[in-house]
Scaffold this motif. Structure first.
Motif, mmCIF file in Angstrom:
data_model
loop_
_atom_site.group_PDB
_atom_site.id
_atom_site.type_symbol
_atom_site.label_atom_id
_atom_site.label_comp_id
_atom_site.label_asym_id
_atom_site.label_seq_id
_atom_site.Cartn_x
_atom_site.Cartn_y
_atom_site.Cartn_z
ATOM 1 N N VAL A 1 0.803 -1.269 -0.127
ATOM 2 C CA VAL A 1 0.124 -0.057 -0.037
ATOM 3 C C VAL A 1 0.865 1.161 -0.203
ATOM 4 O O VAL A 1 0.480 2.381 -0.679
ATOM 5 C CB VAL A 1 -0.915 0.123 1.065
ATOM 6 N N HIS A 2 2.152 1.210 0.717
ATOM 7 C CA HIS A 2 2.936 2.568 0.761
ATOM 8 C C HIS A 2 4.049 2.461 -0.119
ATOM 9 O O HIS A 2 4.750 1.113 -0.090
ATOM 10 C CB HIS A 2 3.120 2.461 2.360
ATOM 11 N N ASP A 3 4.610 3.534 -0.298
ATOM 12 C CA ASP A 3 5.711 3.640 -1.357
ATOM 13 C C ASP A 3 7.068 3.156 -0.406
ATOM 14 O O ASP A 3 7.182 3.607 0.725
ATOM 15 C CB ASP A 3 5.879 5.067 -1.973
ATOM 16 N N ARG B 1 -0.154 7.369 0.469
ATOM 17 C CA ARG B 1 0.720 6.325 -0.158
ATOM 18 C C ARG B 1 2.234 6.762 0.392
ATOM 19 O O ARG B 1 3.119 5.941 0.612
ATOM 20 C CB ARG B 1 0.576 6.260 -1.685
ATOM 21 N N ILE C 1 -5.327 5.885 -2.280
ATOM 22 C CA ILE C 1 -4.675 4.626 -2.694
ATOM 23 C C ILE C 1 -5.788 3.926 -3.635
ATOM 24 O O ILE C 1 -5.075 3.212 -4.575
ATOM 25 C CB ILE C 1 -4.581 3.936 -1.310
#
Ligand SMILES: [Zn+2]
Length: 340
Positions: free
Chosen positions: A61-63, A162, A204
């Motif tokens: 989900v996150h960079d 994100r 997202i």
């Protein structure tokens, strides 16, 4: 109902909160989760420590740049040896910029902290990580056949972007849970009944049709998150029609809230989710310091009945709720009325 919590989540203890031209007393404090656990205890529940599933479900989900920042930010901040504050807190905002990693900790903070309500202290990354593990455990319980499970997520998550923290949030627990559920479910609905619009969740999934985001919240005109949460934000590309914002006028009471909930549930029924993530905040309570919607304690029981009557397998993820004297009672009222 299974519930999940790790004591590490208590260690994040923000000292700073800058909003609307003032330094304010932090509201997202460890006492919040203590109150929630007290409510669970009163119902005879005991929260389980979630298993450690690693950073993989979070990285879905996150960079990676943001995750790396979160892990190292506080140590890098101290390592400068400068006479700075005790927490990483930027007064420069440059979220979305492609540069930063090679430009020093102040530039990285400008890139990865979206506003003045998300200082990074010595334990922030550990607490956010443990909270995300609670959300993953709730999603996994539902994927394995539980009708519902509750993640006592603190710090909360739905404002986390994100690539940036914001609005007391560091990792987007609801989005992480939804993405985790997508491994076993075709269609996942995120229903967000926190007082605030969850701009991180919207961002997202904005271009996706497999995760439908529906949010009921106080009108974002002059109210956080201000620049998103408006009714005309409906998704883009494949995601068009899979983002539904239902902002309510400030001061709205139960009739307006439940009319919006009826609209939300009707849209959800059309979507026919295989599983639901319920982003549950108690800052809609009329005495909450954030409140722009005025619900009473018994309204949380009505809310639980109406949502649970739909019968969807549901991972419930805690978001906001800052009125400490009533947080336990409102939590107990909600869960004692949840069916199934
Ligand atoms: Zn909120």
């Amino acid at each position: 109902m299974q519930s999940f919590f790790d004591d590490t989540q208590q260690l994040h203890h923000p000292q700073s909160y800058f909003s609307r031209g003032q330094m304010r007393r932090p509201q997202e404090v460890p006492e919040r989760s203590q109150a929630i656990l007290q409510a669970l205890s009163a119902m005879g529940w005991s929260a389980t420590v979630p298993p450690d599933q690693g950073w993989g479900p979070i990285a879905a989900v996150h960079d990676s740049d943001y995750v790396a920042f979160l892990k190292c930010a506080h140590a890098d901040w101290l390592a400068t040896g400068e006479d700075w504050g005790s927490e990483v807190m930027s007064n420069i905002y440059r979220v979305g910029s492609g540069r930063g990693a090679d430009m020093g900790i102040l530039a990285r903070a400008a890139r990865h902290l979206a506003d003045g309500s998300c200082p990074v202290g010595p334990e922030t990354a550990n607490s956010a990580y443990a909270g995300a593990q609670s959300a993953i455990a709730a999603a996994d319980a539902v994927a394995q056949g539980e009708r519902a499970a509750f993640a006592v997520c603190r710090p909360p998550g739905h404002h986390a972007r994100r690539d940036a923290a914001g609005g007391f949030c560091y990792l987007n627990n609801a989005a992480i849970a939804a993405q985790r559920l997508r491994e076993t479910c075709q269609r996942v609905l995120i229903l967000d009944v926190d007082l605030h619009h969850g701009q991180g969740i919207q961002e997202i999934f904005y271009h996706r049709a497999d995760v439908h985001y529906i949010s009921i919240h106080g009108d974002p005109v002059n109210f956080y998150p201000v620049v998103t949460g408006h009714a005309d934000e409906c998704g883009e590309g494949e995601g068009l029609g899979y983002n539904l914002n239902l902002p309510l006028p400030h001061g709205s009471e139960a009739p307006a809230f439940f009319a919006a909930l009826d609209r939300a549930l009707a849209a959800a029924v059309q979507f026919a989710p295989d599983a639901v993530v319920l982003a549950l905040g108690f800052d809609t309570y009329r005495e909450d310091p954030q409140a722009k919607i005025a619900l009473d304690t018994h309204d949380y029981g009505v809310m639980a009945e109406r949502i649970s009557n739909c019968g969807w397998p549901t991972a419930i993820v805690l978001e906001g709720g800052y009125h400490l004297p009533t947080l336990a009672l409102n939590t107990e009222t909600f869960f004692s009325h949840w069916k199934g």
